[in-house]
Design a protein around this motif. Structure first.
Motif, PDB file in Angstrom:
ATOM      1  N   GLN A  59      55.261  45.236  41.307  1.00  0.00           N
ATOM      2  CA  GLN A  59      56.583  45.862  41.405  1.00  0.00           C
ATOM      3  C   GLN A  59      57.607  44.818  41.814  1.00  0.00           C
ATOM      4  O   GLN A  59      57.410  44.063  42.768  1.00  0.00           O
ATOM      5  CB  GLN A  59      56.559  47.008  42.419  1.00  0.00           C
ATOM      6  N   LEU A  60      58.715  44.789  41.092  1.00  0.00           N
ATOM      7  CA  LEU A  60      59.775  43.821  41.330  1.00  0.00           C
ATOM      8  C   LEU A  60      61.020  44.535  41.824  1.00  0.00           C
ATOM      9  O   LEU A  60      61.336  45.655  41.397  1.00  0.00           O
ATOM     10  CB  LEU A  60      60.088  43.044  40.047  1.00  0.00           C
ATOM     11  N   ASN A  61      61.747  43.871  42.733  1.00  0.00           N
ATOM     12  CA  ASN A  61      63.039  44.335  43.242  1.00  0.00           C
ATOM     13  C   ASN A  61      62.982  45.733  43.818  1.00  0.00           C
ATOM     14  O   ASN A  61      63.915  46.528  43.684  1.00  0.00           O
ATOM     15  CB  ASN A  61      64.110  44.253  42.145  1.00  0.00           C
ATOM     16  N   SER A  62      61.845  46.101  44.410  1.00  0.00           N
ATOM     17  CA  SER A  62      61.699  47.371  45.155  1.00  0.00           C
ATOM     18  C   SER A  62      62.086  48.567  44.306  1.00  0.00           C
ATOM     19  O   SER A  62      62.696  49.530  44.791  1.00  0.00           O
ATOM     20  CB  SER A  62      62.546  47.335  46.431  1.00  0.00           C
ATOM     21  N   HIS A  63      61.767  48.543  43.029  1.00  0.00           N
ATOM     22  CA  HIS A  63      62.109  49.660  42.141  1.00  0.00           C
ATOM     23  C   HIS A  63      60.905  49.968  41.269  1.00  0.00           C
ATOM     24  O   HIS A  63      60.355  49.066  40.630  1.00  0.00           O
ATOM     25  CB  HIS A  63      63.301  49.295  41.260  1.00  0.00           C
ATOM     26  N   PRO A  64      60.470  51.233  41.253  1.00  0.00           N
ATOM     27  CA  PRO A  64      59.286  51.572  40.422  1.00  0.00           C
ATOM     28  C   PRO A  64      59.498  51.308  38.946  1.00  0.00           C
ATOM     29  O   PRO A  64      58.533  51.100  38.211  1.00  0.00           O
ATOM     30  CB  PRO A  64      59.079  53.068  40.706  1.00  0.00           C
ATOM     31  N   GLY A  65      60.762  51.343  38.496  1.00  0.00           N
ATOM     32  CA  GLY A  65      60.997  51.101  37.075  1.00  0.00           C
ATOM     33  C   GLY A  65      60.773  49.672  36.661  1.00  0.00           C
ATOM     34  O   GLY A  65      60.645  49.387  35.469  1.00  0.00           O
ATOM     35  N   TYR A  66      60.716  48.759  37.620  1.00  0.00           N
ATOM     36  CA  TYR A  66      60.482  47.349  37.312  1.00  0.00           C
ATOM     37  C   TYR A  66      59.064  46.968  37.714  1.00  0.00           C
ATOM     38  O   TYR A  66      58.835  45.991  38.427  1.00  0.00           O
ATOM     39  CB  TYR A  66      61.495  46.474  38.040  1.00  0.00           C
ATOM     40  N   THR A  67      58.116  47.784  37.301  1.00  0.00           N
ATOM     41  CA  THR A  67      56.708  47.535  37.601  1.00  0.00           C
ATOM     42  C   THR A  67      56.025  46.977  36.362  1.00  0.00           C
ATOM     43  O   THR A  67      56.073  47.578  35.291  1.00  0.00           O
ATOM     44  CB  THR A  67      56.009  48.813  38.066  1.00  0.00           C
ATOM     45  N   LYS A  68      55.423  45.829  36.513  1.00  0.00           N
ATOM     46  CA  LYS A  68      54.697  45.172  35.427  1.00  0.00           C
ATOM     47  C   LYS A  68      53.207  45.323  35.673  1.00  0.00           C
ATOM     48  O   LYS A  68      52.699  44.949  36.737  1.00  0.00           O
ATOM     49  CB  LYS A  68      55.080  43.684  35.379  1.00  0.00           C
ATOM     50  N   GLU A  69      52.515  45.934  34.710  1.00  0.00           N
ATOM     51  CA  GLU A  69      51.067  46.094  34.825  1.00  0.00           C
ATOM     52  C   GLU A  69      50.377  44.893  34.189  1.00  0.00           C
ATOM     53  O   GLU A  69      50.561  44.621  33.000  1.00  0.00           O
ATOM     54  CB  GLU A  69      50.619  47.395  34.164  1.00  0.00           C
ATOM     55  N   ILE A  70      49.612  44.205  35.001  1.00  0.00           N
ATOM     56  CA  ILE A  70      48.928  42.988  34.570  1.00  0.00           C
ATOM     57  C   ILE A  70      47.463  43.339  34.333  1.00  0.00           C
ATOM     58  O   ILE A  70      46.785  43.856  35.222  1.00  0.00           O
ATOM     59  CB  ILE A  70      49.071  41.890  35.636  1.00  0.00           C
ATOM     60  N   ALA A  71      47.004  43.079  33.127  1.00  0.00           N
ATOM     61  CA  ALA A  71      45.634  43.420  32.741  1.00  0.00           C
ATOM     62  C   ALA A  71      44.797  42.147  32.660  1.00  0.00           C
ATOM     63  O   ALA A  71      45.179  41.184  31.982  1.00  0.00           O
ATOM     64  CB  ALA A  71      45.613  44.155  31.409  1.00  0.00           C
ATOM     65  N   LEU A  72      43.674  42.155  33.356  1.00  0.00           N
ATOM     66  CA  LEU A  72      42.709  41.056  33.296  1.00  0.00           C
ATOM     67  C   LEU A  72      41.319  41.643  33.150  1.00  0.00           C
ATOM     68  O   LEU A  72      41.056  42.766  33.584  1.00  0.00           O
ATOM     69  CB  LEU A  72      42.767  40.181  34.557  1.00  0.00           C
ATOM     70  N   ARG A  73      40.439  40.875  32.563  1.00  0.00           N
ATOM     71  CA  ARG A  73      39.065  41.299  32.389  1.00  0.00           C
ATOM     72  C   ARG A  73      38.146  40.282  33.064  1.00  0.00           C
ATOM     73  O   ARG A  73      38.453  39.091  33.147  1.00  0.00           O
ATOM     74  CB  ARG A  73      38.697  41.424  30.909  1.00  0.00           C
ATOM     75  N   SER A  74      37.019  40.782  33.520  1.00  0.00           N
ATOM     76  CA  SER A  74      36.034  39.911  34.151  1.00  0.00           C
ATOM     77  C   SER A  74      34.653  40.471  33.908  1.00  0.00           C
ATOM     78  O   SER A  74      34.489  41.684  33.700  1.00  0.00           O
ATOM     79  CB  SER A  74      36.300  39.796  35.655  1.00  0.00           C
ATOM     80  N   CYS A  75      33.684  39.620  33.919  1.00  0.00           N
ATOM     81  CA  CYS A  75      32.288  40.052  33.841  1.00  0.00           C
ATOM     82  C   CYS A  75      31.407  38.890  34.273  1.00  0.00           C
ATOM     83  O   CYS A  75      31.793  37.719  34.161  1.00  0.00           O
ATOM     84  CB  CYS A  75      31.918  40.534  32.436  1.00  0.00           C
ATOM     85  N   GLY A  76      30.254  39.240  34.776  1.00  0.00           N
ATOM     86  CA  GLY A  76      29.285  38.216  35.122  1.00  0.00           C
ATOM     87  C   GLY A  76      28.542  37.742  33.895  1.00  0.00           C
ATOM     88  O   GLY A  76      28.235  38.519  32.993  1.00  0.00           O
ATOM     89  N   GLU A  77      28.283  36.467  33.856  1.00  0.00           N
ATOM     90  CA  GLU A  77      27.604  35.866  32.711  1.00  0.00           C
ATOM     91  C   GLU A  77      26.178  35.512  33.106  1.00  0.00           C
ATOM     92  O   GLU A  77      25.956  34.745  34.053  1.00  0.00           O
ATOM     93  CB  GLU A  77      28.341  34.613  32.243  1.00  0.00           C
ATOM     94  N   SER A  78      25.233  36.114  32.425  1.00  0.00           N
ATOM     95  CA  SER A  78      23.829  35.757  32.642  1.00  0.00           C
ATOM     96  C   SER A  78      23.369  34.808  31.541  1.00  0.00           C
ATOM     97  O   SER A  78      23.929  34.788  30.439  1.00  0.00           O
ATOM     98  CB  SER A  78      22.953  37.018  32.648  1.00  0.00           C
ATOM     99  N   LEU A  79      22.358  34.014  31.834  1.00  0.00           N
ATOM    100  CA  LEU A  79      21.869  33.042  30.864  1.00  0.00           C
ATOM    101  C   LEU A  79      21.286  33.760  29.660  1.00  0.00           C
ATOM    102  O   LEU A  79      20.476  34.678  29.788  1.00  0.00           O
ATOM    103  CB  LEU A  79      20.818  32.143  31.510  1.00  0.00           C
ATOM    104  N   ASN A  80      21.711  33.345  28.484  1.00  0.00           N
ATOM    105  CA  ASN A  80      21.254  33.972  27.252  1.00  0.00           C
ATOM    106  C   ASN A  80      21.140  32.881  26.193  1.00  0.00           C
ATOM    107  O   ASN A  80      22.146  32.370  25.705  1.00  0.00           O
ATOM    108  CB  ASN A  80      22.229  35.065  26.809  1.00  0.00           C
ATOM    109  N   LEU A  81      19.924  32.517  25.881  1.00  0.00           N
ATOM    110  CA  LEU A  81      19.648  31.473  24.902  1.00  0.00           C
ATOM    111  C   LEU A  81      19.087  32.129  23.649  1.00  0.00           C
ATOM    112  O   LEU A  81      18.074  32.832  23.713  1.00  0.00           O
ATOM    113  CB  LEU A  81      18.663  30.441  25.461  1.00  0.00           C
TER     114      LEU A  81
END
Length: 1714
Positions: free
Chosen positions: A735-757
């Motif tokens: 949220q920017l400038n204390s206003h709900p209308g200026y809210t930016k939703e940031i999307a990130l993904r994560s996962c654990g990587e197991s060994l796969n040969l």
């Protein structure tokens, strides 16, 4: 001029094919086309003199009689003159004619051929075409013209061999027309083609003509070459297929070119595809071309872009160039790495030594970037208001540069300062630097803080010694409890004695130190010494400016010594802390206040408040005895935000650039991963930010709040901890400038990587046979299928190292990198191998297959050996499921193999096509076995003993089916209940039949088709069902029935309602029968007038899908309408539905009987109270109907059964309103275990009567179980009828379509909960419940009966069933009337206006005389009369107002008229009278209620286990309950004792109201009569009779107890009454020498018995049951509104026992002994 000479003709009309004979120009042939028999056709022959002199000629007529012309005469043609000679053709038969006309000149003769031809088709096109060379699986084309040179419109069709295609392959050409035909060449193999394509044309006689098609196809050959790449070990001129981008700066894009060379002579289309990557891999490599065509001997240039996102990550990907229909593939390997900035600080600490208060000191701090990638840096320190300040706290550090920063030390108090400042770098781990210095004043001179003190402090902190103040530590050091190590740090003595090295401070990872600080996360590396709460705060909107509430701030001292806290003052800041200085004792907290004083409106405020805490003893250096005990101060910071924007004023629009990755860097599961994010302020105003950490607890963000000055930037660090290999989506709101209308939703993904040969060939490596002593080498590929680098090492057993070797044996595989290794096989001895075959999949499940349909699959046979295998396949079939096993065993094999034998080469696979066609709706299992052929065993019989299992194939045959899940009615049938509607339409039987398998006759026509030649189609279905639409008066609105179809199967269902006209084939009129039967005429009238309709008539349902259909019956003609309609399910059932409906005349009495037979519920013999049962009658007319039941046959049955009333009719006569279902109550009481049948006439005065056959079955409960009988017809639980269907205009629905109360005793009651849901979004609904009969009103109760439901609201309604004391089967229909509140308000308004006008017209009259001067008898006509004629107004008559039309009630018949008559009636009356407004017509919702009431005796015998579930409401009086016999007769004695009660029970509603009012007045008068109250009290004060003194104490006490137990009421007066009696008993017991203690114990015993007596009273039990019922209803209502969570986890709160509970009451003293 000769008579044969005609005017000149233009040269344009001359024939093209002309000849010149001695100067005469004439056509060679004159043709006749399109001639007809018996008609003359004239053609003109034109002769022209083309010489310069006049010519003479003559002619002879044609020799045949079919061609003739003018009588021959000489012809003279001057130069340039033409002559037209008419020639007439007169055919007499249909054939071709040919003749000639001869012309003679001096030079000789010449002739013109006369030819009449028949019309014939003829096409012209080239004999051969040559197509350009084409690549395999590519397309080339060429076009050629086709012209119709014939006389007819010609249809042509092309037949071309594969791989040639003609477009169009079918067309029509008019004579002389031309079209272009395209030849498409699409080869599948490389070859030379020279084939013929055939053109078929002509209508009556097919003609053929061929064209030769020639083409050449070749395989393309593509090679990839990287432009500008020079790799070591690659010879010049060779192609390079590896593209290396090298190290690329993060966030930038690098583009390189790749060339695809076509080495063949044909154009090669190709596709560029990428290998399928896991979900999380961000495509850092991209290509601008996905498909293209590489020209022959040419090239195609690709541009590959590389845009890395994660610093330090090595990226490898593969692009596959596919050509020739996926047969030829070329792989391009791309690789690159990502590099980021490399920033470092030249100093890890900055020492400012000491300065005096009021002075400042500046030091230089160097920061360098050794990488060529620019770096964004930021020191996490307040811009203003800090003791330590930097001239450039944030900025951009260019590549390979060093920046010198100025750090200023400006102290505000005489203390030692220390602050550890973090330097955040985008795309790099943070850096730390220590700022410290000391300030002296005239009075305070603390010890000078130096770098060694910081080192000692960190070591002492690890050893747990910094929580003690320096004075205590010095004392411990002096006492010998502590000692110093070689570095000067302190340590405890026990650690030395135990020979354990003392703990040392270790440098932790900077990212770990940054996050695990005890603030952002719950974990901390070291416990805090001093903490402040809160660390961040948002004041929000601070208006008005002078009324801002201060923020309470709490500082906690966690040490064992006193500390002092100083806050740094920042002049000019709107945030101040009060008090500025405070001392905090050990392990205590102190409160501060942050005061916010804004000065401007519509402004953002943000700041960081800084404070320092230190041990109080460090104020002066004299207090320090040992230098090693000095502790640096602890820095406290609080981030603050606020704004003063007024309401309605828009906040500052943030202008920013956000740089954030899409994924976290790859890590192993249960490992922390980090990434950075950059937010740049590109605007001219301040930006405040706040991250909602609670919205995503799995994601850590730091910092969570703050501000960015204009032109500055903020660097964030994010951390997460993936626990498994599943992909997780993180959405972080910023949220920017204390206003709900200026809210930016940031999307990130994560996962654990197991060994796969990934190993090629599923981990199997095959070598071909080689000779001993030789070797064979083949390549084998391994691939890293994760985003993490992988280190691999091959370990070969010692015994196999002589024959197997690999190169390389170890290495590193980068993410998604594939590596080809060389394996070498060197055998040293001969080995015998085992030959066997196997299937690639041992179990194949084909799922569900439509019965009679085909489904194919492929079995892959694998040969793992080194020799070819010859095999023979066999199949065994197993059918399971509910069926006749003997019949199923004889079924033929439902699986077919493409071939049953074959050969598999060594280390190869073979494909066998399998086709299955199930013939039943059962489960099929096919076991496929194989046997290897040998020279001895060559067929299936000889190899039967050697068969081995290969694979198993399973499938399930299914038929498409659906079911009816809901039904409702509207229009004229709106009064029909759902239960009655299901019986009218036989829906239970329909659903039951749809579950069965269709018969073979139903599958003759698998899909709807026209197969009948008559109006009555043949019937192939064994089931005939009635769809009875009931009855309605003529002209009423149609009867509408909505059915909900649901596909509960696993295959799509196609259904259709076929009327007779839909099944009849279209035939010529001469082939149809001109005479129709009466039945056919009746059906034709129904179909022509569309009396029955279905919408939609056909459809398709996918599995699980629902669809509603509407069936209607129009009442336009009186009589009975019947129409057979076929319900056809494609590849399934075929059911004949008999649509029937009745239309009665207006005013006719008509009862609609559903069936002429009725079956009573079976009753056990010996039942003392048989239940009541009902028979339903529906009044389909427009007037009330009276029915009479003739009971002669019933009495006859009773006489035959020894006067036992087997059938008892409780309502032999009754009246049914129009459109309502009436009930006839019966009691069936069998005497024997057999079936009773009686035919009962039901007479309808003025209408049609009927004879109904009633059948009842009696059974012996001792021989037949209760479950087998129908005594448990109704389930005890509520089952929800579907309410998914809605009629047009319906604004509310019920949660249940019907409810069942199950089995209940007659002295109990049961309740059910139903919700009324308003499905409208804007309309308010008014509802009112209606109960059909008075009997139902006494048995059923609804709460609430009326009410209002707001849009989107749900109202709970409680339905209570309380039997009336007799056993009965309750089956009734509750109707809920729905009104739109707006329509009711409008109706009330119009009604008030109508009544007001009616009252006005009652006192008004109209004078109609024209001549008022003449004396006439006064006569006036009231305006109330509807026959008053409006005459012209006289001049002498003065009227101020114009009279409205007279009031008249609208004649409302019992049933509405047709739409045409109704419109005429309204139009006629609207011009004469003001019709009284009619109330809005309600929407009816039907709720079916069923239940069975048993007498208590029968219920306890049959349902003993369920008796405890009901509350038995016993009557309050002690009189026995009323006894009722089977035939309805009551006990005669009971009747004689209570004649008034019987008469009152038969009283009307008005009489009951009068009695209620009288009794209420009498009781109210008694309660208000004070004299009566005094008289009652005086009776209690009467003295005890004299003879009571002769009784003994024991008998008196016993008598008192009996009297107490007999008290039934008057609970409120009992304490006073017994208080007086206790006094008397005490006096008596004093006379009998009893102790006071014994009297007290006796008194308590009496009170206890009294309470038990009251609790056993029926009134008390009923009251408790009523309170409990209301409590449960309130809880359910609150739960429906969301006020209570019934499924919430119960919370247990343990409270300490109160002191009052621990005090035990003193025991009573023991009785004294005399």
């Amino acid at each position: 001029m000769s008579p044969l000479q005609l005017p000149k003709l233009s040269a344009g009309k001359a024939k093209k094919k002309k000849g010149i004979f001695w100067g005469i120009e004439v056509t060679k042939t004159l043709r006749w086309h399109g001639w007809e028999l018996g008609k003359e056709t004239i053609k003109h022959l034109i002769l022209k003199n083309v010489r310069e002199k006049t010519q003479k000629l003559s002619y002879r007529c044609p020799s045949t009689r079919f061609f003739f012309t003018l009588f021959p005469q000489p012809i003279i043609l001057r130069p340039g003159i033409s002559l037209i000679l008419p020639i007439v053709f007169r055919p007499i038969e249909k054939r071709e004619y040919e003749d000639k006309i001869c012309f003679k000149k001096d030079e000789g003769e010449f002739s013109v051929t006369l030819r009449a031809t028949l019309p014939h088709p003829c096409l012209s096109f080239p004999a051969a075409v040559q197509l350009p060379a084409c690549a395999v699986h590519n397309v080339t084309e060429i076009t050629f013209p086709v012209r119709n040179i014939g006389d007819l419109v010609t249809v042509f069709h092309w037949e071309a061999p594969s791989p040639f295609y003609m477009i169009p392959d079918y067309s029509i050409l008019h004579p002389g027309a031309e079209c272009m035909v395209k030849v498409v060449f699409q080869p599948k193999v490389a070859a030379v083609y020279d084939v013929a394509a055939t053109c078929l044309f002509g209508s009556e006689e097919k003609r053929k003509r061929t064209i030769q098609l020639k083409a050449l196809s070749k395989y393309p050959y593509l090679q990839v070459n990287v432009v500008g790449e020079k790799k070591e070990g690659v010879q010049p001129g060779k192609f390079q297929d590896v593209l290396c981008f090298g190290s690329v700066p993060v966030g930038t894009t690098v583009e390189k070119r790749v060339e695809i060379f076509n080495m063949s002579v044909v154009d090669a289309p190709c596709r560029i595809e990428r290998a399928e990557d896991p979900l999380l891999q961000d495509h850092v490599f991209s290509c601008d071309v996905s498909h293209g065509i590489v020209p022959a001997k040419g090239k195609l240039v690709l541009r590959i872009r590389f845009q890395p996102q994660i610093v330090g990550e090595h990226s490898i990907d593969y692009f596959t160039i596919i050509s020739a229909g996926y047969l030829l593939q070329t792989v391009l390997k791309v690789a690159g790495s990502c590099k980021g900035p490399s920033v470092s600080l030249h100093q890890d600490s900055l020492d400012f030594d000491w300065i005096n208060l009021g002075q400042s000191l500046m030091r230089m701090l160097e920061i360098s970037n050794t990488s060529d990638v620019p770096a964004y840096y930021q020191f996490d320190i307040g811009v203003t208001g800090s003791v330590f300040s930097l001239d450039r706290p944030c900025g951009v550090l260019e590549g390979t540069t060093t920046l010198v920063l100025k750090v200023t030390f400006r102290p505000t108090h005489p203390i030692s300062y220390h602050r550890r400042v973090v330097c955040l770098v985008h795309h790099q781990e943070p850096l730390y630097v220590d700022f410290f210095g000391t300030c002296h004043s005239d009075t305070a001179k603390p010890a000078i803080l130096q770098a060694r003190h910081l080192s000692w402090y960190r070591t002492n902190m690890v050893r747990g010694l910094t929580f003690y103040p320096p004075d205590i530590v010095s004392a411990m050091l002096k006492d010998g409890q502590l000692q110093m190590d070689e570095k000067g740090a302190l340590m405890l003595l026990p650690e030395v004695s135990q020979d354990k090295p003392p703990k040392e401070y270790f440098e932790v990872d900077s990212m770990t130190e940054y996050f695990y600080d005890g603030e952002t996360s719950d974990m901390a590396l070291f416990p805090p010494h001093v903490s402040v709460s809160p660390r961040e705060y948002d004041f929000g909107c601070c208006l008005p400016l002078h009324k801002v509430k201060p923020l309470p701030l709490c500082v906690t001292n966690h040490t064992k010594g006193s500390i002092t806290v100083f806050w740094t003052l920042s002049h000019g800041s709107a945030f101040q802390v009060s008090p500025e200085m405070c001392d905090i004792p050990p392990l205590k907290s102190s409160a501060f206040r942050v005061i916010f004083k804004p000065t401007q409106l519509n402004t953002l405020y943000a700041a960081e408040v800084e404070g320092f805490a230190f041990y109080k003893v460090l104020r002066h250096y004299n207090n320090i005895e040992e230098d090693a005990t000095i502790c640096p101060s602890w820095c406290l910071t609080v981030k603050l935000r606020a704004h003063t924007f007024e309401e309605g004023r828009e906040h500052f629009i943030p202008q920013y650039i956000l740089d954030v990755p899409k994924t976290f860097p790859p890590v192993a599961p249960n490992t922390d991963t980090y990434c950075s994010m950059l937010l740049l302020n590109t605007g001219t105003s301040l930006i405040t930010f706040c991250v909602n950490q609670a919205a995503r607890p799995s994601l850590l963000v730091k910092p969570c709040s703050g501000y960015i000055p204009p032109g500055g930037h903020q660097i964030f660090f994010l951390s997460t901890h993936p626990v498994n290999t599943l992909s997780q989506q993180h959405v972080l709101p910023l949220q920017l400038n204390s206003h709900p209308g200026y809210t930016k939703e940031i999307a990130l993904r994560s996962c654990g990587e197991s060994l796969n040969l990934l190993l090629e060939g599923e981990g199997n490596l095959y070598f071909k046979p080689v000779y001993i002593g030789t070797s064979f080498t083949r390549m084998y590929t391994i691939k890293n299928c994760t985003r993490l680098p992988m280190v691999f090492t091959w370990k070969i057993r010692q015994s196999d190292r002589k024959i197997l070797s690999v190169s390389p044996t170890a290495g590193i595989l980068q993410p998604y990198e594939a590596l080809a290794q060389a394996w070498t096989f060197t055998p040293d001895k001969e080995i015998k191998y085992l030959l066997r075959a196997k299937a690639e999949k041992e179990h194949l499940d084909l799922g569900t297959v439509l019965v009679g349909d085909l489904q194919s699959c492929t079995i892959v046979l694998l040969n793992d050996g080194i020799c070819s295998l010859k095999y023979i396949l066999s199949v065994e079939q197993l059918i399971t499921g509910p069926s006749d096993s003997e019949e199923v065993c004889s079924d033929p094999l439902a699986l077919e193999l493409e071939h049953c034998s074959g050969t598999i080469p060594a280390r190869s696979r073979a494909f066998v096509r399998v086709t299955v066609r199930p013939a039943r709706q059962l489960h099929y299992t096919w076991s496929i076995k194989y046997a290897l052929c040998s020279p001895i065993a060559t067929d299936l019989t000889s190899t039967e003993d050697q068969q081995q299992p290969l694979c198993c194939i399973v499938a399930t045959g299914v038929y498409p089916t659906f079911c009816i899940t809901d039904a409702c009615s509207a229009g004229s049938g709106s009064g029909i209940s759902k239960l009655h509607l299901w019986r009218l339409f036989s829906l239970d039987m329909l659903n039951k039949y749809l579950k069965q398998d269709p018969t073979p006759s139903e599958l003759i026509y698998r899909v709807p088709t026209r197969h009948s030649t008559s109006l009555n189609p043949p019937v192939y279905t064994p089931l005939l069902l009635d769809f009875n639409f009931g009855a309605a008066p003529i002209g009423s609105e149609p009867t509408l029935v909505m059915l909900l179809l649901e596909n509960k199967g696993v295959v799509p269902v196609e259904w259709a309602f076929l009327f007779p006209s839909d099944q009849k084939m279209d035939m010529e009129h001469w082939a149809e029968d001109a005479e129709f039967s009466s039945c056919e005429l009746h059906e034709m009238r129904i179909q022509d007038n569309q009396l029955f309709s279905v919408s939609p008539k056909s459809g398709k349902l996918l599995p699980g899908q629902e669809e509603s259909i509407q069936l209607s019956h129009r009442h336009d003609f009186t009589g009975i309408d019947r129409l057979p309609v076929l319900l056809k399910v494609s590849y399934g059932h075929e059911i004949l539905l008999n649509f029937s409906g009745v239309t009665v005349e207006e005013g006719q009495q008509y009862i609609h009987f559903t069936s002429s037979k009725h079956l009573f519920t079976p009753i056990a013999i010996g039942t003392s109270h048989p239940p009541k049962q009902i028979y339903e009658l529906y009044n389909g007319g427009s007037v009330p109907v009276i029915f009479e039941v003739q009971l002669d046959e019933v009495m006859k049955i009773q006489k035959e059964n020894f006067q036992h009333p087997v059938f008892v009719c409780l309502t032999p006569r009754g009246e049914i309103p129009p459109g309502i279902t009436g009930h006839i109550e019966w009691i069936f009481s069998p005497l024997e275990a057999r079936t009773y049948v009686v035919d009962v006439p039901i007479h309808i005065p003025g209408g049609e009567s009927a004879v109904i056959t009633f059948k009842g079955e009696g059974y012996d409960p001792n021989t037949i179980e209760e479950t087998a009988s129908s005594s448990k017809i109704l389930p005890p639980s509520v089952f929800s009828g579907s309410t998914k269907l809605t009629v047009p205009g319906q604004a509310a629905t019920l949660s249940h379509g019907r409810i069942c109360f199950g089995n209940i005793p007659d002295c109990a009651k049961a309740s059910r909960l139903v919700f009324l849901n308003n499905i409208s979004e804007s309309k308010t609904v008014v509802f009112a419940w209606q109960i059909s009969t008075c009997k139902d009103k006494r048995v059923l109760q609804i709460a609430p009966e009326v009410g209002v439901v707001q849009p989107g609201e749900s109202i709970p309604c409680f339905i209570t069933l309380q039997p009336s004391g007799t056993a009965s089967f309750c089956s009734t229909d509750l109707v809920c009337e729905l009104y739109i509140q707006e329509s009711l308000v409008q109706y009330e308004r119009e009604l008030q206006e109508w009544e007001k006008e009616k009252a006005r017209q009652a006192v008004e009259f109209t004078i109609t005389e024209k001549d008022l001067g003449k004396q006439k008898s006064p006569a006036g006509r009231s305006s109330d009369s509807a026959e008053t004629k409006i005459l012209p107004e006289s001049k002498a008559v003065m009227r101020r107002y114009k009279t409205l039309p007279p009031i008249k009630n609208h004649p409302t018949p019992n049933q509405p008229a047709g739409h045409i008559d109704r419109r005429r009636l309204l139009d006629k009356e609207s011009s004469q009278v003001w019709v009284k407004p009619q109330p809005p017509r309600p929407t009816l919702l039907h709720l079916g209620v069923t239940g069975t009431a048993y007498s208590l005796e029968d219920f306890s015998n049959k349902f003993t286990s369920e008796l405890h579930k009901y509350f038995l409401s016993w009557p309050f009086s002690n009189q026995p309950l009323e006894t009722k016999f089977v035939d309805g007769r009551r006990d005669k004695d009971r009747t004689e004792m209570e004649p008034k009660r019987l008469s009152l029970a038969a009283a009307s509603k008005q009489e009951l109201q009068i009695v209620t009012d009288i009794l209420a007045g009498v009781i109210r008068g008694l309660l208000e009569n004070t004299q009566l109250h005094d008289a009652i009290r005086s009776t209690l004060d009467e003295p005890i009779p004299y003879f009571s003194q002769f009784r003994c104490a024991e008998s008196a006490e016993l008598q008192d107890r009996r009297q107490c137990s007999r008290v039934p009421s008057g609970v409120s007066a009992l304490p006073d009454l017994y208080a007086e009696k206790d006094g008397e008993r005490k006096e008596m017991r004093q006379e009998t020498s009893l102790s006071n203690d014994w009297l007290e114990i006796s008194h308590h015993e009496q009170l206890r018995e009294q309470k038990e007596t009251i609790s056993r009273q029926p009134a008390f039990r009923s009251l408790v049951e009523l309170v409990l019922e209301n409590t449960l209803q309130n809880i359910l209502i609150e739960a429906s509104r969301g006020e209570v969570m019934l499924t919430a986890q119960p919370r247990v709160i343990a409270l300490p026992s109160s002191p009052s509970q621990r005090i035990t009451s003193p025991a009573p003293p023991p009785p004294s002994r005399a």
